[in-house]
Design a protein around this motif. Structure first.
Motif, PDB file in Angstrom:
ATOM      1  N   LEU A 108      43.084  21.843  64.096  1.00  0.00           N
ATOM      2  CA  LEU A 108      44.412  22.042  63.530  1.00  0.00           C
ATOM      3  C   LEU A 108      44.947  20.772  62.856  1.00  0.00           C
ATOM      4  O   LEU A 108      45.690  19.991  63.459  1.00  0.00           O
ATOM      5  CB  LEU A 108      45.392  22.516  64.607  1.00  0.00           C
ATOM      6  N   GLY A 109      44.520  20.529  61.670  1.00  0.00           N
ATOM      7  CA  GLY A 109      45.211  19.610  60.762  1.00  0.00           C
ATOM      8  C   GLY A 109      45.173  18.115  61.029  1.00  0.00           C
ATOM      9  O   GLY A 109      45.786  17.347  60.287  1.00  0.00           O
ATOM     10  N   ARG A 110      44.488  17.650  62.085  1.00  0.00           N
ATOM     11  CA  ARG A 110      44.473  16.209  62.377  1.00  0.00           C
ATOM     12  C   ARG A 110      43.062  15.773  62.762  1.00  0.00           C
ATOM     13  O   ARG A 110      42.377  16.450  63.545  1.00  0.00           O
ATOM     14  CB  ARG A 110      45.418  15.881  63.560  1.00  0.00           C
ATOM     15  N   LEU A 148      35.560  20.360  54.611  1.00  0.00           N
ATOM     16  CA  LEU A 148      35.493  19.220  55.528  1.00  0.00           C
ATOM     17  C   LEU A 148      34.748  19.618  56.799  1.00  0.00           C
ATOM     18  O   LEU A 148      33.954  18.844  57.345  1.00  0.00           O
ATOM     19  CB  LEU A 148      36.924  18.744  55.853  1.00  0.00           C
ATOM     20  N   THR A 149      35.004  20.842  57.265  1.00  0.00           N
ATOM     21  CA  THR A 149      34.354  21.317  58.497  1.00  0.00           C
ATOM     22  C   THR A 149      32.824  21.267  58.384  1.00  0.00           C
ATOM     23  O   THR A 149      32.140  20.913  59.348  1.00  0.00           O
ATOM     24  CB  THR A 149      34.825  22.757  58.809  1.00  0.00           C
ATOM     25  N   ASP A 150      32.291  21.611  57.209  1.00  0.00           N
ATOM     26  CA  ASP A 150      30.827  21.567  57.034  1.00  0.00           C
ATOM     27  C   ASP A 150      30.323  20.124  57.153  1.00  0.00           C
ATOM     28  O   ASP A 150      29.274  19.870  57.732  1.00  0.00           O
ATOM     29  CB  ASP A 150      30.421  22.172  55.686  1.00  0.00           C
ATOM     30  N   ARG A 187      53.708  20.883  69.341  1.00  0.00           N
ATOM     31  CA  ARG A 187      53.666  22.095  68.520  1.00  0.00           C
ATOM     32  C   ARG A 187      53.165  21.753  67.131  1.00  0.00           C
ATOM     33  O   ARG A 187      53.424  20.660  66.637  1.00  0.00           O
ATOM     34  CB  ARG A 187      55.067  22.686  68.390  1.00  0.00           C
ATOM     35  N   ARG A 188      52.499  22.715  66.519  1.00  0.00           N
ATOM     36  CA  ARG A 188      51.986  22.501  65.160  1.00  0.00           C
ATOM     37  C   ARG A 188      52.476  23.660  64.288  1.00  0.00           C
ATOM     38  O   ARG A 188      52.481  24.816  64.725  1.00  0.00           O
ATOM     39  CB  ARG A 188      50.467  22.428  65.238  1.00  0.00           C
ATOM     40  N   TYR A 189      52.925  23.318  63.106  1.00  0.00           N
ATOM     41  CA  TYR A 189      53.463  24.328  62.190  1.00  0.00           C
ATOM     42  C   TYR A 189      52.667  24.302  60.894  1.00  0.00           C
ATOM     43  O   TYR A 189      52.494  23.236  60.289  1.00  0.00           O
ATOM     44  CB  TYR A 189      54.928  24.020  61.846  1.00  0.00           C
ATOM     45  N   TYR A 242      40.949  29.847  60.525  1.00  0.00           N
ATOM     46  CA  TYR A 242      40.805  28.422  60.857  1.00  0.00           C
ATOM     47  C   TYR A 242      39.323  28.051  60.881  1.00  0.00           C
ATOM     48  O   TYR A 242      38.515  28.569  60.137  1.00  0.00           O
ATOM     49  CB  TYR A 242      41.431  28.158  62.232  1.00  0.00           C
ATOM     50  N   SER A 243      39.016  27.122  61.813  1.00  0.00           N
ATOM     51  CA  SER A 243      37.635  26.749  62.090  1.00  0.00           C
ATOM     52  C   SER A 243      37.477  26.918  63.596  1.00  0.00           C
ATOM     53  O   SER A 243      38.465  26.875  64.324  1.00  0.00           O
ATOM     54  CB  SER A 243      37.408  25.293  61.686  1.00  0.00           C
ATOM     55  N   SER A 244      36.243  27.091  64.053  1.00  0.00           N
ATOM     56  CA  SER A 244      36.025  27.305  65.486  1.00  0.00           C
ATOM     57  C   SER A 244      35.088  26.231  66.004  1.00  0.00           C
ATOM     58  O   SER A 244      34.104  25.878  65.358  1.00  0.00           O
ATOM     59  CB  SER A 244      35.424  28.704  65.685  1.00  0.00           C
ATOM     60  N   ASP A 290      50.395  19.762  54.798  1.00  0.00           N
ATOM     61  CA  ASP A 290      51.331  20.856  55.076  1.00  0.00           C
ATOM     62  C   ASP A 290      51.316  21.264  56.549  1.00  0.00           C
ATOM     63  O   ASP A 290      51.961  22.222  56.938  1.00  0.00           O
ATOM     64  CB  ASP A 290      51.076  22.067  54.161  1.00  0.00           C
ATOM     65  N   ASP A 291      50.568  20.532  57.362  1.00  0.00           N
ATOM     66  CA  ASP A 291      50.558  20.769  58.814  1.00  0.00           C
ATOM     67  C   ASP A 291      51.503  19.763  59.464  1.00  0.00           C
ATOM     68  O   ASP A 291      51.216  18.568  59.478  1.00  0.00           O
ATOM     69  CB  ASP A 291      49.150  20.553  59.385  1.00  0.00           C
ATOM     70  N   VAL A 292      52.594  20.255  59.999  1.00  0.00           N
ATOM     71  CA  VAL A 292      53.590  19.374  60.619  1.00  0.00           C
ATOM     72  C   VAL A 292      53.532  19.571  62.129  1.00  0.00           C
ATOM     73  O   VAL A 292      53.312  20.687  62.597  1.00  0.00           O
ATOM     74  CB  VAL A 292      54.999  19.709  60.080  1.00  0.00           C
ATOM     75  N   GLU A 335      33.548  26.986  59.752  1.00  0.00           N
ATOM     76  CA  GLU A 335      34.793  27.194  59.012  1.00  0.00           C
ATOM     77  C   GLU A 335      35.002  28.676  58.759  1.00  0.00           C
ATOM     78  O   GLU A 335      34.075  29.371  58.328  1.00  0.00           O
ATOM     79  CB  GLU A 335      34.724  26.418  57.679  1.00  0.00           C
ATOM     80  N   LYS A 336      36.218  29.147  59.011  1.00  0.00           N
ATOM     81  CA  LYS A 336      36.602  30.543  58.770  1.00  0.00           C
ATOM     82  C   LYS A 336      35.538  31.531  59.283  1.00  0.00           C
ATOM     83  O   LYS A 336      34.994  32.342  58.521  1.00  0.00           O
ATOM     84  CB  LYS A 336      36.843  30.782  57.262  1.00  0.00           C
ATOM     85  N   PRO A 337      35.206  31.431  60.597  1.00  0.00           N
ATOM     86  CA  PRO A 337      34.140  32.298  61.114  1.00  0.00           C
ATOM     87  C   PRO A 337      34.552  33.770  61.169  1.00  0.00           C
ATOM     88  O   PRO A 337      35.724  34.085  61.380  1.00  0.00           O
ATOM     89  CB  PRO A 337      33.922  31.760  62.534  1.00  0.00           C
TER      90      PRO A 337
HETATM   91  C1  G1P Z   1      42.081  23.956  56.906  1.00  0.00           C
HETATM   92  C2  G1P Z   1      40.730  23.584  57.532  1.00  0.00           C
HETATM   93  C3  G1P Z   1      40.470  24.403  58.787  1.00  0.00           C
HETATM   94  C4  G1P Z   1      41.627  24.214  59.756  1.00  0.00           C
HETATM   95  C5  G1P Z   1      42.958  24.588  59.065  1.00  0.00           C
HETATM   96  C6  G1P Z   1      44.167  24.333  59.943  1.00  0.00           C
HETATM   97  O1  G1P Z   1      42.017  25.280  56.431  1.00  0.00           O
HETATM   98  O2  G1P Z   1      39.709  23.814  56.558  1.00  0.00           O
HETATM   99  O3  G1P Z   1      39.273  23.987  59.382  1.00  0.00           O
HETATM  100  O4  G1P Z   1      41.416  25.008  60.908  1.00  0.00           O
HETATM  101  O5  G1P Z   1      43.125  23.823  57.851  1.00  0.00           O
HETATM  102  O6  G1P Z   1      44.455  23.009  60.053  1.00  0.00           O
HETATM  103  P1  G1P Z   1      43.110  25.865  55.370  1.00  0.00           P
HETATM  104  O7  G1P Z   1      44.360  26.118  56.140  1.00  0.00           O
HETATM  105  O8  G1P Z   1      43.276  24.818  54.310  1.00  0.00           O
HETATM  106  O9  G1P Z   1      42.493  27.127  54.846  1.00  0.00           O
END
Ligand code: G1P
Length: 289
Positions: A203-205, A229-231, A250-252, A169-171, A131-133, A189-191
């Motif tokens: 971001l999605g790739r 996945l981040t872990d 750009r990322r959507y 997101y993740s950091s 779902d990341d375009v 993940e989600k800090p």
């Molecule tokens: C996922 C990943 C996250 C990433 C995000 C955006 O989170 O787990 O690390 O930053 O996509 O690509 P989600 O959007 O599924 O919660």
């Protein structure tokens, strides 16, 4: 290292786009005249990928149907002389070698990627979130493959996000390597704000070493009780080289209503047939606001 395989994850429930996604998979919602997942698969193909595994679930049969032939429809279009439409319909079925595996339980992104282990084998591979375009001159997955090849490393796609949004997101903890590429030292993940390493979020790739599968096998559930996945990547970046690419483009996030509408506008503006009309329509509406 020639990367020919990609995994596209499409196993999520689509809870941020209800009620639209109650019966239609979020990956099948259209941006202009193509469903979201077609843009993702086109990016993979434009990046040199030939074999694509889509990780689906039992509610996503429309995805596999979409990349199949439709004999009845095709015959109708052929006999009506609708050649352009026929070609468009055929093109989606012949776009790449598309395979499917179901994620039988919604156990997280890490688990979805782990489902691809038999498809991938011992090769490096790309991961694209379904779902990341992205919209970019050089396809974002290609930008990652280029950096992965240059540094002999795994690669994650990143961009800076506002500090107050990083918890979605993740950091990444990163050190500059040159140009738009960074060495990845750690991530989470989600800090919470106090846990954030930087404003660089994944971001999605991804372009990953197959070592990730053994790591995911032993990764305990993390944020939200899901296998993240981040872990797994956190362990991977300590064992073998990993870079982050601040990709151009750009990322959507089309799984959210705002991201979906932004992408709808931008891809409509870029569309060969309706782009000009859309531009005029937006100007007219803006003048009325
Ligand atoms: C996922 C990943 C996250 C990433 C995000 C955006 O989170 O787990 O690390 O930053 O996509 O690509 P989600 O959007 O599924 O919660």
């Amino acid at each position: 290292m020639k990367i020919t395989k990609a995994v596209v994850t499409a196993g999520g429930l689509g809870t941020r786009m209800l009620p639209a996604t109650k019966t239609v998979p979020k990956e099948m919602l259209p941006l202009a005249d193509k469903p979201v997942i077609q843009y993702v698969i086109e990016e993979a193909v434009a990046s040199g990928i030939s074999d694509i595994l889509v990780v689906t679930n039992r509610a996503k049969s429309a995805v596999d149907d979409y990349f199949d032939y439709t004999p009845e429809l095709e015959e109708k279009l052929a006999s009506a002389g609708k050649i352009e439409e026929l070609e468009a319909v055929r093109r989606t079925a012949d776009i790449a070698n598309v395979f499917y595996v179901r994620q039988k339980e919604t156990l997280g992104l890490g688990h979805a990627v782990w489902r691809a282990r038999r498809f991938v084998g011992n090769e490096p591979f790309a991961v694209l979130l379904g779902d990341d375009v992205t919209m970019a001159d050089v396809p974002v997955t290609r930008q990652l493959i280029d950096a992965a090849e240059q540094y002999g490393a795994s690669a994650v796609g990143t961009q800076r996000v506002p500090a107050d949004a990083i918890s979605k997101y993740s950091s990444l903890k990163v050190e500059p390597l040159g140009g738009r590429v960074f060495r990845v030292e750690d991530m989470n993940e989600k800090p919470r704000p106090e846990e954030m390493f930087s404003e660089y979020a994944i971001l999605g790739r991804y372009v990953l070493s197959h070592e990730i599968f053994d790591i995911l096998e032993g990764t305990s559930p993390g944020y939200g009780g899901e296998i993240q996945l981040t872990d797994g990547l956190r362990t991977l970046c300590r064992r073998s080289p990993m870079v982050a690419v601040d990709f151009e483009g750009r990322r959507y996030d089309t799984g959210s209503l705002r991201g979906f509408l932004e992408a709808t506008v931008d891809f409509s503006l870029k569309h060969a047939d309706i782009g000009e009309w859309m531009r005029e329509f937006i100007k007219k509406r803006a003048g009325e606001l």
